[in-house]
Design an enzyme around this catalytic site. Sequence first.
Site, PDB file in Angstrom:
ATOM      1  N   GLU A 110     -10.205  -4.470  -9.198  1.00 45.15           N
ATOM      2  CA  GLU A 110      -9.872  -3.088  -9.451  1.00 45.15           C
ATOM      3  C   GLU A 110     -10.738  -2.712 -10.379  1.00 45.15           C
ATOM      4  O   GLU A 110     -11.334  -3.462 -11.203  1.00 45.15           O
ATOM      5  CB  GLU A 110      -8.350  -3.168  -9.504  1.00 45.15           C
ATOM      6  CG  GLU A 110      -7.532  -3.659  -8.576  1.00 45.15           C
ATOM      7  CD  GLU A 110      -6.850  -2.468  -7.517  1.00 45.15           C
ATOM      8  OE1 GLU A 110      -7.279  -1.061  -7.973  1.00 45.15           O
ATOM      9  OE2 GLU A 110      -6.453  -2.950  -6.497  1.00 45.15           O
ATOM     10  N   LYS A 129       3.815  -5.099  -4.751  1.00 45.76           N
ATOM     11  CA  LYS A 129       3.857  -5.173  -3.470  1.00 45.76           C
ATOM     12  C   LYS A 129       5.222  -5.828  -3.109  1.00 45.76           C
ATOM     13  O   LYS A 129       6.017  -5.541  -2.401  1.00 45.76           O
ATOM     14  CB  LYS A 129       2.790  -6.047  -2.908  1.00 45.76           C
ATOM     15  CG  LYS A 129       1.377  -5.248  -3.117  1.00 45.76           C
ATOM     16  CD  LYS A 129       0.054  -6.109  -2.739  1.00 45.76           C
ATOM     17  CE  LYS A 129      -1.056  -5.573  -2.834  1.00 45.76           C
ATOM     18  NZ  LYS A 129      -2.253  -6.537  -2.458  1.00 45.76           N
ATOM     19  N   GLY A 148      -9.269  -4.997   2.620  1.00 42.61           N
ATOM     20  CA  GLY A 148     -10.653  -4.741   3.376  1.00 42.61           C
ATOM     21  C   GLY A 148     -10.476  -3.468   4.449  1.00 42.61           C
ATOM     22  O   GLY A 148      -9.311  -3.294   4.740  1.00 42.61           O
ATOM     23  N   VAL A 189       1.258  -3.257   1.259  1.00 43.75           N
ATOM     24  CA  VAL A 189       1.642  -4.438   1.179  1.00 43.75           C
ATOM     25  C   VAL A 189       1.036  -5.360   2.017  1.00 43.75           C
ATOM     26  O   VAL A 189       1.003  -5.308   3.475  1.00 43.75           O
ATOM     27  CB  VAL A 189       3.197  -4.604   1.436  1.00 43.75           C
ATOM     28  CG1 VAL A 189       3.636  -6.234   1.067  1.00 43.75           C
ATOM     29  CG2 VAL A 189       3.998  -3.779   0.516  1.00 43.75           C
ATOM     30  N   ASP A 239      -0.711  -5.654  -9.616  1.00 45.59           N
ATOM     31  CA  ASP A 239      -0.809  -5.243  -7.880  1.00 45.59           C
ATOM     32  C   ASP A 239       0.069  -5.940  -7.006  1.00 45.59           C
ATOM     33  O   ASP A 239       0.778  -5.736  -6.171  1.00 45.59           O
ATOM     34  CB  ASP A 239      -2.458  -5.464  -7.491  1.00 45.59           C
ATOM     35  CG  ASP A 239      -2.655  -5.120  -5.994  1.00 45.59           C
ATOM     36  OD1 ASP A 239      -2.749  -4.175  -5.838  1.00 45.59           O
ATOM     37  OD2 ASP A 239      -2.488  -6.444  -5.424  1.00 45.59           O
ATOM     38  N   LYS A 241       0.245   1.248  -3.228  1.00 43.71           N
ATOM     39  CA  LYS A 241       1.412   0.406  -3.815  1.00 43.71           C
ATOM     40  C   LYS A 241       1.813   0.711  -5.171  1.00 43.71           C
ATOM     41  O   LYS A 241       3.023   0.623  -5.280  1.00 43.71           O
ATOM     42  CB  LYS A 241       0.919  -1.224  -3.635  1.00 43.71           C
ATOM     43  CG  LYS A 241      -0.299  -1.421  -4.286  1.00 43.71           C
ATOM     44  CD  LYS A 241      -1.209  -2.339  -3.534  1.00 43.71           C
ATOM     45  CE  LYS A 241      -2.364  -1.751  -3.109  1.00 43.71           C
ATOM     46  NZ  LYS A 241      -3.379  -2.200  -2.280  1.00 43.71           N
ATOM     47  N   VAL A 283     -11.149   2.188   2.953  1.00 45.20           N
ATOM     48  CA  VAL A 283     -10.039   2.223   3.924  1.00 45.20           C
ATOM     49  C   VAL A 283     -10.300   3.557   4.693  1.00 45.20           C
ATOM     50  O   VAL A 283      -9.753   3.501   6.015  1.00 45.20           O
ATOM     51  CB  VAL A 283      -8.760   1.955   3.005  1.00 45.20           C
ATOM     52  CG1 VAL A 283      -7.450   2.170   4.255  1.00 45.20           C
ATOM     53  CG2 VAL A 283      -8.617   0.696   2.646  1.00 45.20           C
TER      54      VAL A 283
END
Lengths: 429, 429
Positions: free
Chosen positions: B192, B207, B304, B134, B203, B107, B15
């Site tokens: 993860e 969110k 992504g 999120v 996860d 998150k 990211v």
Amino acid sequence: MTTPLRLGIAGLGTVGVGVVRIVQDHAAMLTLRTGRDVSIVAVSARDRARDRGVDLSGTAWEDDPVRLARRDDVDIFVELMGGSDGPAKAATEAALGAGKAVVTANKAMLALHGQALAELAEANGAPLRFEAAVAGGIPCIKALTEGLAGNAISRVSGVMNGTCNYILTRMESAGLPYADVFEEARQLGYLEADPTLDVGGIDAGHKLAILSAIAFGTQVDFEGVQLQGIERVSIDDIRRARDMGYRIKLLGEARRTDAGIEQSMRPTLVPVDSPLGQLEGGTNMVVIEGDAVGQIVLRGAGAGEGPTASAVMGDVCDIARGFTLPPFGQPAATLSRPVRANVATQCPHYLRMMLRDEPGALARVATVLGKSGVSIARMRQYDHTGDDAPVLIVTHPCAPGDLTAAIDGLAATGVVNGDPVALQIQTPA
Amino acid sequence: MTTPLRLGIAGLGTVGVGVVRIVQDHAAMLTLRTGRDVSIVAVSARDRARDRGVDLSGTAWEDDPVRLARRDDVDIFVELMGGSDGPAKAATEAALGAGKAVVTANKAMLALHGQALAELAEANGAPLRFEAAVAGGIPCIKALTEGLAGNAISRVSGVMNGTCNYILTRMESAGLPYADVFEEARQLGYLEADPTLDVGGIDAGHKLAILSAIAFGTQVDFEGVQLQGIERVSIDDIRRARDMGYRIKLLGEARRTDAGIEQSMRPTLVPVDSPLGQLEGGTNMVVIEGDAVGQIVLRGAGAGEGPTASAVMGDVCDIARGFTLPPFGQPAATLSRPVRANVATQCPHYLRMMLRDEPGALARVATVLGKSGVSIARMRQYDHTGDDAPVLIVTHPCAPGDLTAAIDGLAATGVVNGDPVALQIQTPA
């Protein structure tokens, strides 16, 4: 708590009443979310006496919306009268000229005068917002201008006229011809006073032109939208398309290509099971494609009191919070004049024609298509009705220009009666 | 042109690199849209030597993210390290404490420390934004806090973990058991470091807790999410569900009821043809229901490089434009402590159990269900496998408490081997 935020609302039809309801019913919530008390200080509408089911007793009344727009005690002028020109435009200009924020649901005004109004707004430091003008309750303008501001946008598409979608889905579900469902829609009050705005694709074209301008950083160019309404879509087309796994939707598409900006709004075949194919009645869908985010799909009610008022109030809350950005997401002076490009993107097409009952007719059709570079993927011939036999063809992807040439060629063969119906078929993005 | 906006990015994984690419490739576009030059002045990451495919030669390097967060030349601290505590939290607190804006995709940190961080941000007048936390590229937090600010929200739901969705769709399409697809996903790098975060629903639960807090104006309450992972979903369940027209998705739902706030994240049967049923692989979907707008559906890539970086940049652009609102859409001090309500909303359920091959076994199951108030809509018994016969039941809508009682009762009959699998079936909203 800071100073209160005072609205003046021009137009108390369905949407105006919806805005009044939200402001009155959710006063505490709005204050919590925006930090300001939001109230309605003045309204304007044609018929003062009509019972609208909301209490406006503490609210000033102006007969002239321009006077309303200029009132010293109005911070935001909420324009919900409609009409691209006339009082709506005059009052909007008056408000912006006085440095007041304007929130409007008026797609026609924005599509035809968006550039001039944006320039006026920016010159006066006045916010001009119009989320409610496109796709009802779907926050698609916000998504484009803000949430996806880090993306170069390549394509915006979608179904943006609930009335057309209602007519097309109802024709299919009830098996009724266009004229009957059109009459039904009129009686249900779904049609604009000038129904061509809906069924001619003009209203949807206005919306597409607005999204296109924001997406590509160009001046809004409604004249550049290649428009085709739903008036010529027959119950036959709907049935035949369905036989082959498609539904017909009035689909808009704006695309940036090397040649310029392609904008089109026209009946399109979409796969029955696709998200677009499953859209029922008044539901709208907006699809945005950006270089970083990929494809984002937004779905929701495209019209009606609650959804449209929700969009108006989203804009009101942004202004209450002090958010300011240029109406089209970048300064009006930087919006380029769009280079119009005819739709040249290749896609498969649906062709329906009435073939004369004579030997070799089908072969001549196939030959003409082949010579024009249009290749046939699927063909069906149905039983004769009188002297004609309906023939359906699904082509492989072809350039619209080649298809037009092929259709001209078909007329010259003498074996096709009347004009063929040609509709594009959407290929999944 | 006003003063430039300078970013400090902590974390240069997928990211982080995506954010660097957008800032570098779209510099002119960002300036046009925000009115400011956006640049990256400093970065921090574990491995300084690694080639990340982006040019960071003009950028300062800090080994300590807390130092990065405090640099005088950093206007926005972009936290992309992850982890609910440790360096991510320390650096975020340092930035906010210094009055600097923070944009984060974290998150876990927001779900566990959102209230304290929001209070710190507001006390220091520092924006704290987390759209990327999120549903990846989907601007759903913006839709909730801004676009739909005029709505009282009744329900937020959706599929928010792409990895679980990948595993479940891949199990179905390849006909592979959970363990095999889990291993595939691990090798593809989809999981993860602690895979329980994904497959245990944690996860996705983070969110949901964030969206729920925003939607209902409560303090974020991850502990209040009733969590069930996908580990117990078998290929058998997927096949049987499909036989009956359903797919299994890890579905989150937060709802405001008279009893309080229900939050759940669990495998759920959804109709194959529904928008949720058609979600493939890493695609996420968020469904928001408001009193004015009705239902809004947002779909897009949930993870992504590009999509998540798009969300980060949306927040950066908002800050560049000077937009400020409290992190959860209303002041942290006004967020109420949520009253937790067990999920009590009635819905149909899918039950799978292994029935002993003995006379009257099915009758005893039916009797136990009936006595618990659980009524059977459809039942199928399959061929025996050894001494067991798989039995599938779809119930009419029933209260989760009644179902739990029924399952306890089944154990006591002695005719059911092992624990029955019980999954809710989503009824269209």
